[in-house]
Design a protein around this motif. Structure first.
Motif, PDB file in Angstrom:
ATOM      1  N   ALA A   1       3.647 -19.127  10.129  1.00 15.88           N
ATOM      2  CA  ALA A   1       3.106 -19.964  11.189  1.00 15.88           C
ATOM      3  C   ALA A   1       1.700 -19.501  11.566  1.00 15.88           C
ATOM      4  CB  ALA A   1       4.015 -19.923  12.421  1.00 15.88           C
ATOM      5  N   LEU A   2       0.851 -20.451  11.939  1.00 16.07           N
ATOM      6  CA  LEU A   2      -0.505 -20.125  12.351  1.00 16.07           C
ATOM      7  C   LEU A   2      -0.490 -19.428  13.705  1.00 16.07           C
ATOM      8  CD1 LEU A   2      -3.605 -20.393  12.001  1.00 16.07           C
ATOM      9  CD2 LEU A   2      -3.426 -22.597  13.164  1.00 16.07           C
ATOM     10  N   ASP A   3      -1.213 -18.338  13.804  1.00 13.27           N
ATOM     11  CA  ASP A   3      -1.281 -17.575  15.049  1.00 13.27           C
ATOM     12  C   ASP A   3      -2.517 -18.014  15.829  1.00 13.27           C
ATOM     13  OD1 ASP A   3      -0.866 -15.767  17.063  1.00 13.27           O
ATOM     14  OD2 ASP A   3      -1.732 -14.064  15.974  1.00 13.27           O
ATOM     15  N   LEU A   4      -2.311 -18.928  16.761  1.00 12.88           N
ATOM     16  CA  LEU A   4      -3.422 -19.390  17.605  1.00 12.88           C
ATOM     17  C   LEU A   4      -3.640 -18.402  18.738  1.00 12.88           C
ATOM     18  CD1 LEU A   4      -2.761 -23.232  17.910  1.00 12.88           C
ATOM     19  CD2 LEU A   4      -4.678 -22.148  16.761  1.00 12.88           C
ATOM     20  N   ASP A   5      -4.881 -17.987  18.914  1.00  9.35           N
ATOM     21  CA  ASP A   5      -5.168 -17.024  19.975  1.00  9.35           C
ATOM     22  C   ASP A   5      -6.207 -17.537  20.960  1.00  9.35           C
ATOM     23  OD1 ASP A   5      -7.325 -17.020  18.302  1.00  9.35           O
ATOM     24  OD2 ASP A   5      -7.172 -14.908  17.720  1.00  9.35           O
ATOM     25  N   GLU A   6      -6.572 -18.826  20.837  1.00  7.63           N
ATOM     26  CA  GLU A   6      -7.526 -19.435  21.753  1.00  7.63           C
ATOM     27  C   GLU A   6      -6.970 -20.757  22.257  1.00  7.63           C
ATOM     28  OE1 GLU A   6     -11.314 -19.782  19.938  1.00  7.63           O
ATOM     29  OE2 GLU A   6     -11.553 -17.633  19.563  1.00  7.63           O
TER      30      GLU A   6
ATOM     31  N   HIS B   1       6.079 -25.497  19.111  1.00  8.33           N
ATOM     32  CA  HIS B   1       7.127 -24.690  18.476  1.00  8.33           C
ATOM     33  C   HIS B   1       8.238 -25.581  17.931  1.00  8.33           C
ATOM     34  CE1 HIS B   1       9.690 -21.293  17.614  1.00  8.33           C
ATOM     35  NE2 HIS B   1      10.676 -21.867  18.296  1.00  8.33           N
ATOM     36  N   GLY B   2       8.484 -25.502  16.634  1.00 10.94           N
ATOM     37  CA  GLY B   2       9.534 -26.277  16.005  1.00 10.94           C
ATOM     38  C   GLY B   2       9.212 -27.738  15.777  1.00 10.94           C
ATOM     39  N   ARG B   3       8.038 -28.181  16.191  1.00 10.28           N
ATOM     40  CA  ARG B   3       7.663 -29.594  16.059  1.00 10.28           C
ATOM     41  C   ARG B   3       7.039 -29.836  14.691  1.00 10.28           C
ATOM     42  NH1 ARG B   3       6.158 -33.698  20.099  1.00 10.28           N
ATOM     43  NH2 ARG B   3       6.858 -32.182  21.629  1.00 10.28           N
ATOM     44  N   LYS B   4       7.520 -30.861  13.995  1.00 12.97           N
ATOM     45  CA  LYS B   4       7.010 -31.188  12.662  1.00 12.97           C
ATOM     46  C   LYS B   4       6.188 -32.464  12.640  1.00 12.97           C
ATOM     47  CE  LYS B   4       9.165 -27.727  10.722  1.00 12.97           C
ATOM     48  NZ  LYS B   4       8.410 -26.568  10.167  1.00 12.97           N
ATOM     49  N   SER B   5       6.420 -33.344  13.605  1.00  5.78           N
ATOM     50  CA  SER B   5       5.768 -34.652  13.606  1.00  5.78           C
ATOM     51  C   SER B   5       5.200 -34.959  14.986  1.00  5.78           C
ATOM     52  CB  SER B   5       6.766 -35.739  13.205  1.00  5.78           C
ATOM     53  OG  SER B   5       6.220 -37.030  13.392  1.00  5.78           O
TER      54      SER B   5
ATOM     55  N   SER C   1      -3.860 -22.771  27.685  1.00  6.62           N
ATOM     56  CA  SER C   1      -3.777 -21.411  27.158  1.00  6.62           C
ATOM     57  C   SER C   1      -3.183 -21.452  25.760  1.00  6.62           C
ATOM     58  CB  SER C   1      -2.920 -20.519  28.056  1.00  6.62           C
ATOM     59  OG  SER C   1      -1.570 -20.954  28.041  1.00  6.62           O
ATOM     60  N   ALA C   2      -3.349 -20.364  25.020  1.00  5.64           N
ATOM     61  CA  ALA C   2      -2.748 -20.273  23.684  1.00  5.64           C
ATOM     62  C   ALA C   2      -1.233 -20.302  23.774  1.00  5.64           C
ATOM     63  CB  ALA C   2      -3.226 -19.009  22.980  1.00  5.64           C
ATOM     64  N   ALA C   3      -0.677 -19.700  24.816  1.00  8.06           N
ATOM     65  CA  ALA C   3       0.769 -19.688  25.001  1.00  8.06           C
ATOM     66  C   ALA C   3       1.311 -21.107  25.220  1.00  8.06           C
ATOM     67  CB  ALA C   3       1.143 -18.789  26.171  1.00  8.06           C
ATOM     68  N   ALA C   4       0.579 -21.926  25.983  1.00 18.36           N
ATOM     69  CA  ALA C   4       1.020 -23.301  26.237  1.00 18.36           C
ATOM     70  C   ALA C   4       1.011 -24.121  24.953  1.00 18.36           C
ATOM     71  CB  ALA C   4       0.119 -23.942  27.286  1.00 18.36           C
ATOM     72  N   ILE C   5       0.033 -23.866  24.095  1.00 21.47           N
ATOM     73  CA  ILE C   5      -0.045 -24.566  22.812  1.00 21.47           C
ATOM     74  C   ILE C   5       1.154 -24.198  21.941  1.00 21.47           C
ATOM     75  CG2 ILE C   5      -1.413 -24.854  20.708  1.00 21.47           C
ATOM     76  CD1 ILE C   5      -3.899 -24.163  22.428  1.00 21.47           C
ATOM     77  N   LYS C   6       1.455 -22.912  21.862  1.00 25.47           N
ATOM     78  CA  LYS C   6       2.581 -22.448  21.043  1.00 25.47           C
ATOM     79  C   LYS C   6       3.902 -23.014  21.549  1.00 25.47           C
ATOM     80  CE  LYS C   6       0.342 -18.103  19.720  1.00 25.47           C
ATOM     81  NZ  LYS C   6       0.360 -16.622  19.843  1.00 25.47           N
ATOM     82  N   ASP C   7       4.067 -23.059  22.874  1.00 23.18           N
ATOM     83  CA  ASP C   7       5.316 -23.581  23.439  1.00 23.18           C
ATOM     84  C   ASP C   7       5.503 -25.053  23.089  1.00 23.18           C
ATOM     85  OD1 ASP C   7       5.903 -21.136  24.519  1.00 23.18           O
ATOM     86  OD2 ASP C   7       5.176 -21.621  26.528  1.00 23.18           O
TER      87      ASP C   7
END
Length: 369
Positions: A262-267, A345-349, A336-342
């Motif tokens: 998975a891509l690690d977004l930090d921004e 997460h698990g979304r494909k489409s 935030s980066a955390a909000a993007i990951k949340d």
């Protein structure tokens, strides 16, 4: 329990996938096609192949019921594959300089079959002025720079290695030029000429010639899908399926894929690259992302693709819909980066309709800006 499978579909003959333009022999002389085909075409092909391996589902009329395991099939990845190299639509924010194009040439056959054309693809610079973009106010625009004369690369494809550079490292760390394929390097025109049968006409003079744009794919080019399905999906390995116009044969290979990192977004700023056509409730723009608090910075969006089809269950054409094409890119800003990951997460489409998600529409990759 559902598992992930990698499905490779390799046509054994010419292929033809209808586009949404009406075609009536006698009124038109040329039947146009769409390549690559819509995701629903490939989804329908592998689901049909699964049902063929389980004939009791059809015999007992269990299709689309709770006893139909083919309902669980979900396409979560689509791309072309050439010589074991995955090819994806070229992101539309990668362009070529009109005044400086370098092409690696050899004889015509080798150029068509083996050589990659090197195009001086550059990332577009972001401007800083607020513009009205297709009815929306956005904070930035994409430009080629003050002294740059650039254009998009028509039917461009990018290999996985270059694409990983694109979405893992962002524009600042990408090399200036990337190797770019184009579809015409892998497709050979083999149009079919036919004559409308006199048996279907009242008068002999009403007979009409027509041409259909069949294409022969390079023998090392195939369709590759990632599919979520039941364990017995492995039964499709080394089987055959009918694909496209006239139901030409294609062979199927099924195997377990390697796990993707998975891509690690930090921004808080990121890009979304569509890898398959997408249907949004608000035209070209995802209202779901806006409602989730993501701010659209700018976008590079291609012309809409009209997608229809035929409903076998209802015995009628499906409604014609316009999709955002694969390769379109959206620049977003989150809290935030955390909000993007949340959120992802698990979304494909990115499609909101479950039926579109299952068929492989709206597939995407996250990228750094």
């Amino acid at each position: 329990m559902d598992n992930i499978f990698e499905v490779t579909i390799t046509p054994l003959d010419t292929v033809f996938f209808r586009d949404a333009k009406p075609f009536t022999m006698g009124d038109d002389s040329w039947g146009n096609g769409l390549f690559p085909p819509a995701p629903s075409v490939l989804y329908g092909a592998i689901r049909s192949a699964y049902l063929y391996q389980h004939p009791h589902i059809l015999e007992e009329k269990l299709v689309d019921t709770d006893q139909d395991p083919s309902k669980s099939i979900e396409v979560i990845g689509i791309n072309l594959n050439y010589e074991n190299s995955d090819l994806f639509p070229l992101p539309l924010d990668l362009v070529q300089d009109k005044n400086r194009i370098e092409v690696v040439r050899s004889n015509e056959v080798d150029r068509k079959r083996k050589k990659k054309r090197y195009l001086n693809a550059k990332l577009l610079d972001r401007g800083s002025l607020e513009e009205n973009f297709r009815g929306l106010k956005v904070g930035n625009i994409l430009t080629g720079g003050v002294d740059k004369d650039v254009e998009r690369i028509v039917n461009g494809l990018i290999d996985l290695e270059s694409l990983e550079d694109y979405y893992c490292y962002g524009a600042s760390e990408m090399k200036e030029g990337v190797d770019v394929y184009t579809l015409d390097q892998f497709l050979f025109e083999e149009p079919k000429i036919g004559n409308q049968s006199a048996r279907t006409l009242e008068r002999e003079e009403d007979r009409a010639l027509y041409r259909v744009g069949f294409k022969r794919m390079h023998k090392k080019l195939s369709f590759k899908l990632q599919v979520k399905a039941k364990e017995d999906f492995l039964l499709l390995d080394k089987s055959f399926v009918r694909l496209g116009g006239e139901g030409k044969l294609a062979k199927i290979k099924v195997e377990k894929p390697e796990e993707e990192e998975a891509l690690d977004l930090d921004e808080a700023e990121f890009k979304i690259l569509l890898t398959s056509p997408a249907f949004f409730d608000n035209g070209w723009f995802s209202q779901e992302l806006a409602d989730a608090g993501f701010e659209l910075i700018t976008a590079a969006v291609g012309n809409p693709v009209a997608i229809g089809g035929f409903d076998l269950a209802k015995k009628c054409p499906k409604p014609l819909r316009k999709a955002v094409p694969a390769g379109s890119v959206y620049y977003y800003r989150g809290s935030s980066a955390a909000a993007i990951k949340d959120f992802f997460h698990g979304r494909k489409s990115l499609c909101t309709a479950k039926s579109d998600q299952k068929q492989g529409y709206g597939l995407f990759k996250l990228a750094k800006i």
